[in-house]
Design a protein around this motif. Structure first.
Motif, short mmCIF file in Angstrom:
data_model
loop_
_atom_site.label_atom_id
_atom_site.label_comp_id
_atom_site.label_asym_id
_atom_site.label_seq_id
_atom_site.Cartn_x
_atom_site.Cartn_y
_atom_site.Cartn_z
N ASP A 49 -4.07 -11.61 -5.71
CA ASP A 49 -3.29 -10.76 -4.80
C ASP A 49 -1.95 -11.44 -4.51
O ASP A 49 -1.88 -12.35 -3.70
CB ASP A 49 -4.07 -10.53 -3.50
N SER A 64 -1.27 -5.63 0.72
CA SER A 64 -2.65 -5.16 0.56
C SER A 64 -3.26 -4.77 1.89
O SER A 64 -3.95 -3.75 1.99
CB SER A 64 -3.51 -6.23 -0.12
N PHE A 94 -3.20 0.31 -4.74
CA PHE A 94 -2.86 -1.06 -4.36
C PHE A 94 -1.92 -1.72 -5.36
O PHE A 94 -1.58 -2.89 -5.21
CB PHE A 94 -4.13 -1.90 -4.20
#
Length: 174
Positions: free
Chosen positions: A13, A19, A153
């Motif tokens: 990530d 996120s 995402f």
């Protein structure tokens, strides 16, 4: 007894704040922050870990999942453990410990999907989607759910992980 199944995707990530904002915009329900320690044992097939979590009963988790990048099916069994230290000692003596992974997990639920925003000690930030499947599912609905979340995402192909955190821990430079 058949194992449980889900369709999952794990990725690095690069922007945890984005996120988190995506979870909130999606209306995913926050389930709290979980502090977890997973002790992975050597296993002849699949993976075996003892999960210890602050404020929760420990669980032994056995799972099989292909080490493919992208979304994939996972088959798993979860057993509550009353004597975690004794079990850990027994498994350590006969199987050996592969690695211990500690992480802070922000858990969200959206429909039947568990969204994990993980900070893994020594590895960094990750996002994971787990679409839990009912026994009768052919997994097509769960595959669509994970694909939709991946798009929402903006998970980049280069960030997708094929293995597990235990595999990544083994790849770290000494």
């Amino acid at each position: 007894m058949k194992p449980h199944r889900n369709v999952e995707l794990k990725a690095r990530d690069p922007d945890p704040r984005r996120s988190l904002a995506a979870c909130e915009a999606l209306g995913a329900k926050p389930q709290g922050v979980l502090l977890q320690r997973d002790t992975y044992f050597y296993a002849p097939g699949g993976r075996l870990k003892l999960r210890e979590e602050e404020g929760a009963v420990p669980h032994l988790i056995a799972y099989e999942r292909p080490d493919l990048e992208g979304q994939r099916e996972s088959r798993y069994r979860i057993v509550a453990v009353e004597q975690a230290e004794e079990l850990k000692a027994a498994l350590r003596s006969v199987l050996g410990v592969k690695v211990v992974v500690t992480k802070e997990r922000r858990l969200f639920l959206w429909e039947e999907v568990r969204i994990h925003l993980d900070h893994v000690d020594g590895l960094g930030e990750f996002i994971e989607f787990e679409a839990v499947a009912p026994a009768e599912s052919d997994l097509s609905y769960e595959e669509v759910q994970v694909a939709a979340l991946r798009k929402l995402f903006e998970v980049d192909e280069a960030d997708v992980i094929g293995g597990s955190y235990c595999d990544l821990m083994g790849q770290r430079p000494s």
